[in-house]
Design a protein around this motif. Structure first.
Motif, short mmCIF file in Angstrom:
data_model
loop_
_atom_site.label_atom_id
_atom_site.label_comp_id
_atom_site.label_asym_id
_atom_site.label_seq_id
_atom_site.Cartn_x
_atom_site.Cartn_y
_atom_site.Cartn_z
N MET A 229 30.02 -10.22 -3.05
CA MET A 229 28.81 -10.44 -2.63
C MET A 229 29.02 -10.99 -1.20
O MET A 229 29.61 -11.92 -0.83
CB MET A 229 28.02 -11.52 -3.45
CG MET A 229 27.92 -11.14 -4.79
SD MET A 229 26.61 -9.92 -5.18
CE MET A 229 25.08 -10.91 -4.80
N THR A 230 28.20 -10.97 -0.01
CA THR A 230 28.26 -11.25 1.36
C THR A 230 26.96 -11.58 1.63
O THR A 230 25.92 -11.40 1.08
CB THR A 230 28.63 -9.99 2.19
OG1 THR A 230 27.71 -8.96 2.21
CG2 THR A 230 29.94 -9.27 1.54
N VAL A 231 26.95 -12.30 2.94
CA VAL A 231 25.91 -12.89 3.51
C VAL A 231 24.83 -11.67 3.85
O VAL A 231 23.57 -11.74 3.40
CB VAL A 231 25.96 -13.78 4.80
CG1 VAL A 231 25.00 -13.96 5.50
CG2 VAL A 231 27.00 -14.76 4.48
N PRO A 237 16.25 -12.38 6.41
CA PRO A 237 15.89 -11.97 7.72
C PRO A 237 17.29 -11.73 8.55
O PRO A 237 18.09 -12.32 8.40
CB PRO A 237 15.16 -12.95 8.34
CG PRO A 237 14.54 -13.63 7.15
CD PRO A 237 15.62 -13.65 6.22
N PRO A 238 17.40 -10.70 9.40
CA PRO A 238 18.51 -10.53 10.12
C PRO A 238 19.17 -11.78 10.98
O PRO A 238 20.23 -12.12 10.79
CB PRO A 238 18.34 -9.41 11.26
CG PRO A 238 17.05 -8.63 10.34
CD PRO A 238 16.49 -9.71 9.71
N ARG A 354 8.40 -1.62 -2.84
CA ARG A 354 8.36 -1.07 -1.54
C ARG A 354 9.05 -2.22 -0.65
O ARG A 354 8.58 -3.28 -0.54
CB ARG A 354 7.23 -0.53 -1.11
CG ARG A 354 6.45 0.58 -1.99
CD ARG A 354 5.38 1.18 -1.30
NE ARG A 354 4.54 1.99 -2.17
CZ ARG A 354 4.95 3.28 -2.46
NH1 ARG A 354 5.98 3.72 -1.86
NH2 ARG A 354 4.53 3.90 -3.26
N PRO A 355 10.26 -2.14 -0.18
CA PRO A 355 11.11 -3.04 0.59
C PRO A 355 10.45 -3.31 1.87
O PRO A 355 9.72 -2.55 2.40
CB PRO A 355 12.44 -2.56 0.71
CG PRO A 355 12.20 -0.99 0.73
CD PRO A 355 11.18 -0.85 -0.36
N ALA A 356 10.36 -4.81 1.88
CA ALA A 356 10.10 -5.19 3.55
C ALA A 356 10.84 -5.05 4.51
O ALA A 356 10.41 -4.70 5.78
CB ALA A 356 9.41 -6.76 3.08
N ARG A 357 12.16 -4.81 4.34
CA ARG A 357 13.21 -4.67 5.19
C ARG A 357 14.39 -4.02 4.65
O ARG A 357 14.53 -3.99 3.41
CB ARG A 357 13.24 -6.09 6.19
CG ARG A 357 14.00 -7.21 4.99
CD ARG A 357 14.40 -8.34 5.78
NE ARG A 357 14.71 -9.42 5.08
CZ ARG A 357 13.63 -10.24 4.76
NH1 ARG A 357 12.61 -10.49 5.52
NH2 ARG A 357 13.96 -11.60 3.87
#
Length: 376
Positions: A229-231, A237-238, A354-357
């Motif tokens: 698992m990664t950040v 959010p980006p 439905r994904p937001a990002r």
């Protein structure tokens, strides 16, 4: 609201971020470069699997017309998967990708599931015979599929779409099936149980330690291990992801608190529906792999429709831990009640919406690393 996207390519790419730079992500870029057995394996290693442990090894034999699939028992998750449930589900996900890739490459796949109690690592044999090239929308979705841990849009999914997804299980009454919890009261009940199960997991020292083992906090760790698992795969959010990679790795307890908070406020709060793959015997490795194949089909179908899937395995993780330690079956009973059929058992649980990002891309070990004559 129809089930067909106006632009299938846009539907698949809109919610999957391009793979980051670095050799740890090359498998996503090079997966379709070969038509032989190695190309089939290259598709398999992009499959969904719990905590990205990638619990597989492969061997190619008989003039490259046979692929033996092995469980890599060195990649067991210990207290988080004491009976190897998720290990075999992950193998099933890989097998589904491999069957789709074999057909797309002009092979007729013959799959035989072969777990032997005396040799549990030997999971399956896939034979490749000449056939017609047959691409499908599920095959085309393979490089775009991601496990999404971010927020979903608060939009319901139409029942005809849920029914279409459920039909991916086929018509075998003894095979894996898909059970939906989509109505508000059902969603609330499942959400509450998932949060309580998460609390139980992080309160269990053994399970907390087992989960933290698979966290990769730096680019150097990611390039070295090419798993875990990664950040970037945590659904943040980006900007937060960028900052997270520049800060010291969080402690285990900090990571546990983040997971619990996100479970409560993001994962269950924004799910359009919860799905549950059920089988007749969740302890049977063959049924686990068959259920894993269905889970992967669900992932790929969702990707082709611009939807996202996120695994929520906390109840099954706790139910298995209860059995391992001889604890009262709190979550075992809860799963039985949710399934509501004494002839069926819960195998895996997930959310859909439905994904937001866009979802982040997980690292993958290359084909060369997972090839070998034996995984024992």
């Amino acid at each position: 609201m129809g089930t067909e996207p106006l632009d299938p390519v846009a539907a698949m790419t809109a919610y999957a971020a391009p793979p980051p730079r670095g050799a740890a992500f090359d498998a996503w870029r090079t997966w379709d470069g070969r038509d032989d057995a190695h190309g089939v394996i290259a598709a398999g290693i992009l499959a969904a699997n719990a905590r990205n442990v990638q619990p597989w090894r492969f061997a190619v034999g008989e003039h490259a017309t046979r692929i033996d699939v092995y469980a890599d028992l060195t990649r067991r998750q210990g207290a988080l998967d004491p009976f190897d449930r998720e290990l075999y589900v992950g193998l099933g996900c890989a097998l589904e990708n491999m069957v789709l890739a074999a057909r797309a490459r002009g092979h007729e796949p013959g799959l035989h599931l072969v777990p032997d109690p005396d040799r549990p690592e030997h999971a399956a044999v896939l034979r490749l015979t000449p056939g017609e090239r047959a691409r499908s929308e599920l095959y085309d979705a393979i490089p775009h599929r991601r496990t999404n841990r971010g927020p979903f849009l608060r939009l319901p999914l139409p029942r005809p779409l849920l029914d279409e997804i459920a039909a991916l299980a086929g018509h075998d009454p003894g095979g894996p099936a898909l059970l939906w919890h989509a109505e508000e009261a059902e969603r609330d009940r499942v959400a509450r149980l998932l949060v309580e199960a998460t609390e139980a997991v992080i309160a269990d020292e053994g399970q907390s330690l087992a989960g933290h083992r698979w966290y990769r906090g730096t680019d150097r760790e990611i390039e070295r291990s090419r798993d875990g698992m990664t950040v970037d795969t945590q659904g943040m959010p980006p900007l937060m992801s960028t900052l997270g990679k520049r800060l010291p790795a969080p402690s285990r307890r900090t990571a546990d608190r983040f997971w619990l908070r996100n479970t409560r406020t993001v994962h269950v709060a924004t799910a359009a529906a919860f799905g549950m793959v059920t089988v007749a015997d969740a302890d049977d490795p063959v049924e686990r792999m068959r259920g894993g194949r269905l889970l992967q089909r669900i992932h790929l179908f969702a990707t082709a429709r611009g939807l996202a899937v996120g695994h929520l395995n906390m109840m099954t993780v706790r139910a298995d831990r209860e059995r391992e330690l001889g604890l009262p079956p709190r979550f075992g009973k809860a799963l039985e009640e949710l399934v509501g059929d004494p002839g069926r058992q819960a195998l895996v649980t997930f959310r859909i919406g439905r994904p937001a990002r866009p979802a982040g891309t997980s690292p993958r070990r290359p084909v060369a690393t997972v090839l070998g004559t034996d995984a024992g």
